[in-house]
Design an enzyme around this catalytic site. Structure first.
Site, PDB file in Angstrom:
ATOM      1  N   HIS A 164     -27.649 -55.615  26.540  1.00 24.87           N
ATOM      2  CA  HIS A 164     -28.480 -55.565  27.739  1.00 24.87           C
ATOM      3  C   HIS A 164     -29.372 -54.313  27.726  1.00 24.87           C
ATOM      4  O   HIS A 164     -30.565 -54.402  27.519  1.00 24.87           O
ATOM      5  CB  HIS A 164     -27.565 -55.604  28.962  1.00 24.87           C
ATOM      6  CG  HIS A 164     -28.250 -55.814  30.268  1.00 24.87           C
ATOM      7  ND1 HIS A 164     -29.585 -56.087  30.393  1.00 24.87           N
ATOM      8  CD2 HIS A 164     -27.769 -55.785  31.535  1.00 24.87           C
ATOM      9  CE1 HIS A 164     -29.901 -56.229  31.661  1.00 24.87           C
ATOM     10  NE2 HIS A 164     -28.819 -56.042  32.375  1.00 24.87           N
ATOM     11  N   ASP A 215     -38.388 -53.488  24.938  1.00 25.74           N
ATOM     12  CA  ASP A 215     -37.702 -52.427  24.205  1.00 25.74           C
ATOM     13  C   ASP A 215     -38.408 -52.021  22.918  1.00 25.74           C
ATOM     14  O   ASP A 215     -38.036 -51.027  22.307  1.00 25.74           O
ATOM     15  CB  ASP A 215     -36.269 -52.877  23.869  1.00 25.74           C
ATOM     16  CG  ASP A 215     -35.396 -52.845  25.095  1.00 25.74           C
ATOM     17  OD1 ASP A 215     -35.591 -51.935  25.915  1.00 25.74           O
ATOM     18  OD2 ASP A 215     -34.539 -53.730  25.239  1.00 25.74           O
ATOM     19  N   HIS A 255     -36.686 -62.807  23.304  1.00 28.03           N
ATOM     20  CA  HIS A 255     -36.166 -62.660  24.672  1.00 28.03           C
ATOM     21  C   HIS A 255     -35.641 -64.001  25.138  1.00 28.03           C
ATOM     22  O   HIS A 255     -36.210 -65.037  24.790  1.00 28.03           O
ATOM     23  CB  HIS A 255     -37.288 -62.174  25.614  1.00 28.03           C
ATOM     24  CG  HIS A 255     -36.784 -61.617  26.896  1.00 28.03           C
ATOM     25  ND1 HIS A 255     -36.494 -62.412  27.972  1.00 28.03           N
ATOM     26  CD2 HIS A 255     -36.508 -60.345  27.275  1.00 28.03           C
ATOM     27  CE1 HIS A 255     -36.062 -61.650  28.961  1.00 28.03           C
ATOM     28  NE2 HIS A 255     -36.055 -60.387  28.571  1.00 28.03           N
TER      29      HIS A 255
HETATM   30  N1  ACO Z   1     -35.166 -61.223  14.963  1.00 26.65           N
HETATM   31  C1  ACO Z   1     -35.096 -62.284  14.121  1.00 26.65           C
HETATM   32  N2  ACO Z   1     -34.835 -63.536  14.518  1.00 26.65           N
HETATM   33  C2  ACO Z   1     -34.620 -63.717  15.825  1.00 26.65           C
HETATM   34  C3  ACO Z   1     -34.683 -62.670  16.766  1.00 26.65           C
HETATM   35  C4  ACO Z   1     -34.974 -61.383  16.286  1.00 26.65           C
HETATM   36  N3  ACO Z   1     -35.053 -60.340  17.112  1.00 26.65           N
HETATM   37  N4  ACO Z   1     -34.434 -63.151  17.998  1.00 26.65           N
HETATM   38  C5  ACO Z   1     -34.224 -64.473  17.834  1.00 26.65           C
HETATM   39  N5  ACO Z   1     -34.352 -64.809  16.524  1.00 26.65           N
HETATM   40  C6  ACO Z   1     -34.260 -66.150  15.946  1.00 26.65           C
HETATM   41  C7  ACO Z   1     -32.829 -66.652  15.906  1.00 26.65           C
HETATM   42  O1  ACO Z   1     -32.193 -66.300  14.710  1.00 26.65           O
HETATM   43  C8  ACO Z   1     -33.054 -68.147  16.033  1.00 26.65           C
HETATM   44  O2  ACO Z   1     -33.493 -68.623  14.785  1.00 26.65           O
HETATM   45  P1  ACO Z   1     -33.005 -70.071  14.256  1.00 26.65           P
HETATM   46  O3  ACO Z   1     -33.630 -71.062  15.175  1.00 26.65           O
HETATM   47  O4  ACO Z   1     -33.509 -70.142  12.842  1.00 26.65           O
HETATM   48  O5  ACO Z   1     -31.495 -70.052  14.330  1.00 26.65           O
HETATM   49  C9  ACO Z   1     -34.237 -68.252  16.985  1.00 26.65           C
HETATM   50  O6  ACO Z   1     -34.971 -67.036  16.815  1.00 26.65           O
HETATM   51  C10 ACO Z   1     -33.851 -68.411  18.448  1.00 26.65           C
HETATM   52  O7  ACO Z   1     -33.056 -67.300  18.825  1.00 26.65           O
HETATM   53  P2  ACO Z   1     -31.903 -67.311  19.918  1.00 26.65           P
HETATM   54  O8  ACO Z   1     -30.769 -66.483  19.416  1.00 26.65           O
HETATM   55  O9  ACO Z   1     -31.595 -68.715  20.348  1.00 26.65           O
HETATM   56  O10 ACO Z   1     -32.585 -66.604  21.130  1.00 26.65           O
HETATM   57  P3  ACO Z   1     -31.842 -66.040  22.430  1.00 26.65           P
HETATM   58  O11 ACO Z   1     -32.710 -66.377  23.561  1.00 26.65           O
HETATM   59  O12 ACO Z   1     -30.432 -66.486  22.497  1.00 26.65           O
HETATM   60  O13 ACO Z   1     -31.818 -64.474  22.137  1.00 26.65           O
HETATM   61  C11 ACO Z   1     -32.295 -62.177  22.250  1.00 26.65           C
HETATM   62  C12 ACO Z   1     -32.602 -63.576  22.816  1.00 26.65           C
HETATM   63  C13 ACO Z   1     -30.781 -61.863  22.362  1.00 26.65           C
HETATM   64  C14 ACO Z   1     -33.068 -61.132  23.058  1.00 26.65           C
HETATM   65  C15 ACO Z   1     -32.718 -62.145  20.766  1.00 26.65           C
HETATM   66  O14 ACO Z   1     -34.089 -62.476  20.648  1.00 26.65           O
HETATM   67  C16 ACO Z   1     -32.422 -60.805  20.115  1.00 26.65           C
HETATM   68  O15 ACO Z   1     -31.283 -60.555  19.708  1.00 26.65           O
HETATM   69  N6  ACO Z   1     -33.454 -59.888  20.022  1.00 26.65           N
HETATM   70  C17 ACO Z   1     -33.245 -58.582  19.446  1.00 26.65           C
HETATM   71  C18 ACO Z   1     -32.547 -57.660  20.447  1.00 26.65           C
HETATM   72  C19 ACO Z   1     -33.500 -57.194  21.542  1.00 26.65           C
HETATM   73  O16 ACO Z   1     -34.606 -56.776  21.302  1.00 26.65           O
HETATM   74  N7  ACO Z   1     -32.984 -57.229  22.793  1.00 26.65           N
HETATM   75  C20 ACO Z   1     -33.735 -56.771  23.956  1.00 26.65           C
HETATM   76  C21 ACO Z   1     -34.098 -57.900  24.884  1.00 26.65           C
HETATM   77  S1  ACO Z   1     -35.044 -57.264  26.264  1.00 26.65           S
HETATM   78  C22 ACO Z   1     -33.894 -56.629  27.324  1.00 26.65           C
HETATM   79  O17 ACO Z   1     -32.744 -57.007  27.320  1.00 26.65           O
HETATM   80  C23 ACO Z   1     -34.277 -55.560  28.294  1.00 26.65           C
END
Ligand code: ACO
Length: 466
Positions: free
Chosen positions: A285, A380, A324
């Site tokens: 988070h 972020d 996101h």
């Molecule tokens: N880098 C690479 N691939 C990614 C990323 C990423 N940052 N985020 C998602 N993907 C990919 C996943 O691997 C998935 O690929 P696939 O379809 O081949 O399996 C696809 O994109 C969909 O991703 P999900 O995991 O379903 O997306 P979800 O909505 O569950 O996750 C999250 C969102 C947790 C923010 C994710 O994008 C992530 O981990 N990002 C990096 C961490 C980050 O920056 N967090 C801050 C968020 S902003 C905040 O909280 C204030």
């Protein structure tokens, strides 16, 4: 919800809809059909309860771990359109608020629903400014922490402790008490945060200074050393204020949901907000901006970016600060922060990590892997660079997130308290454990010598319990 004895579902291909705001559901176990009211594209989960096979069944529930498709409240505070990349507070676009407003004015907007008049704003700013001191006993409380205690852990304990300093806050139906709790939390959060920081450095605490703005006062409490008066650079002060606006509220995220759930027990608001701080502490988070900096340092040079991106595409790692749950477009907060990075670096000097971040963003946005998955920079991606430029150590990043998010938590807590549809939060479960076992005497039990911990995620046949 009406029930009909029917054997066939109606309108299954969407053609021939009657135009009624209802959803027809056919239970193929029984052949019965039900009509459920639709309001705001939503059905009430409780309307499913009358779907039963046998009269004495508990009734159907909705299963939604992590609440990915469940609206837990009606709210008029923050609107997000994740597909279009839109964020509005009380109807005002975040871009306009960042350009024209101040954090304290936005806090007022979140809590009261309207932009304040001049006299309302003056009174609000006066009240916040004159409640920034914490009780002296709080200092003794802080001194009990180890020198290396994480400042977020200290903040969490400090906010929880505040409920004991203001016992009347538990009178949550008293309008004046609610107002004072809002003022005190918004006013004291920067003081607690700065004390937590100074404690980790072994430095004396710096008291609030009413001559400063909200953001300027926080910088002064963090940075002041031997000088008689600390004068924050106005450009840094403004950049921090904009960051505060950007983090003020973000509808039903993990920490806000925690504040609402704990607050629904009618506990005092300090205890409810402490739950929000605890939720924000988690790396999924509040901690991603710290991870972005670690990632940029690891990439080291612009030349290493292609290899790094290949590693991301091979799923060896994540591109932190991208993606996101809600935004499937450029996070509007990231766009605004990006503009302020340059202004801050003008004051503090270049940071080679910015070149890596800029090039990394450019290449990722040119790459089908990221665009196909709708992965764009989130809030972020650039915020850590600003915090670092302000000389703030990375374990303070989440603490700085908690300061402005307090106004969002308070606004959401107030809205929940005034919502007659809300009750104590109490989700249901699908019970998957054993039932009706006879007690086994200790001498007759079998099992491994070593305790290995409970099995995780064991798939067991589900049983329904009331
Ligand atoms: N880098 C690479 N691939 C990614 C990323 C990423 N940052 N985020 C998602 N993907 C990919 C996943 O691997 C998935 O690929 P696939 O379809 O081949 O399996 C696809 O994109 C969909 O991703 P999900 O995991 O379903 O997306 P979800 O909505 O569950 O996750 C999250 C969102 C947790 C923010 C994710 O994008 C992530 O981990 N990002 C990096 C961490 C980050 O920056 N967090 C801050 C968020 S902003 C905040 O909280 C204030």
């Amino acid at each position: 919800m009406a029930t009909e004895e029917q054997t066939q579902a109606q309108g299954s291909d969407g053609a021939g809809g009657s135009g009624a705001d209802t959803l027809s559901i056919t239970d193929n176990r029984t052949g019965r059909s039900y009509e459920v009211e639709i309001t705001d594209d939503t059905i009430k989960a409780m309307d499913l309860r009358q779907i039963k096979v046998n009269e004495d069944d508990f009734g159907m529930m909705a299963y939604d771990p992590a609440y990915t498709n469940t609206a837990s409240c009606r709210s008029s505070i923050t609107y997000i359109d994740g597909e279009a990349g839109i964020l509005q507070h009380r109807g005002y676009p975040i871009e306009q608020l960042c350009e024209k407003s101040t954090y304290l004015e936005v806090a007022y907007l979140l809590v009261f629903g309207e932009l304040p008049t001049k006299s309302q704003l003056d009174r609000w700013v006066f009240d916040v400014t004159h409640h920034t001191f914490v009780h002296e006993d709080m200092k003794a409380f802080f001194q009990g922490f180890r020198h290396d205690a994480h400042p977020m852990g200290i903040l969490l304990a400090g906010v929880g402790a505040m409920s004991t300093f203001y016992p009347h806050a538990k009178e949550i139906d008293d309008e004046e008490e609610r107002y004072m709790a809002a003022i005190r939390m918004i006013a004291k959060m920067p003081t607690l945060a700065a004390f937590a920081y100074r404690h980790s450095l072994g430095l004396p605490y710096v008291y609030p200074d009413n001559d400063h703005s909200y953001a300027g006062n926080f910088l002064a409490m963090m940075k002041k050393m031997t000088e008689v008066k600390y004068e924050p650079d106005p450009r840094l002060e403004r950049a921090l204020d904009v960051l505060f606006i950007l983090h003020a509220d973000h509808e039903q995220n993990c920490s806000t949901a925690a504040v609402r759930a704990v607050g629904s027990s009618q506990v005092d608001p300090y205890s409810a907000v402490a739950a929000g701080v605890a939720a924000l502490y988690g790396p999924l988070h509040g901690g991603a901006n710290e991870a972005v900096l670690r990632m940029l340092r690891r990439i080291e040079t612009v030349e290493n970016i292609p290899d790094f991106l290949q590693g991301v595409k091979d799923k060896e790692e994540k591109l932190m600060g991208f993606g996101h749950r809600v935004y499937k477009n450029y996070d509007p907060r990231a766009r605004i922060i990006k503009k302020h990075v340059d202004e801050v670096l003008e004051v503090t000097g270049d940071n080679p990590l910015l070149d890596i971040a800029t090039e990394l963003e450019k290449r990722a946005l040119d790459d089908d892997y990221f665009t196909e998955r709708k992965l764009y920079p989130n809030v972020d991606f650039y915020s850590g660079l600003i915090y670092e430029a302000l000389g703030i150590p990375s374990d303070m990043f989440t603490v700085i997130f908690a300061i402005p998010r307090t106004s969002g938590w308070v606004a959401q807590w107030m809205e929940m308290n005034g919502d007659s549809e809300q009750k104590i939060a109490r989700p249901r479960q699908i019970y998957t454990g054993e039932c009706d076992r006879d007690y086994i005497s200790i001498g007759d039990r079998e099992g491994p010598e070593k305790i290995t911990g409970p099995p995780a995620r064991r798939p067991v046949k589900a049983r329904r319990g009331a």
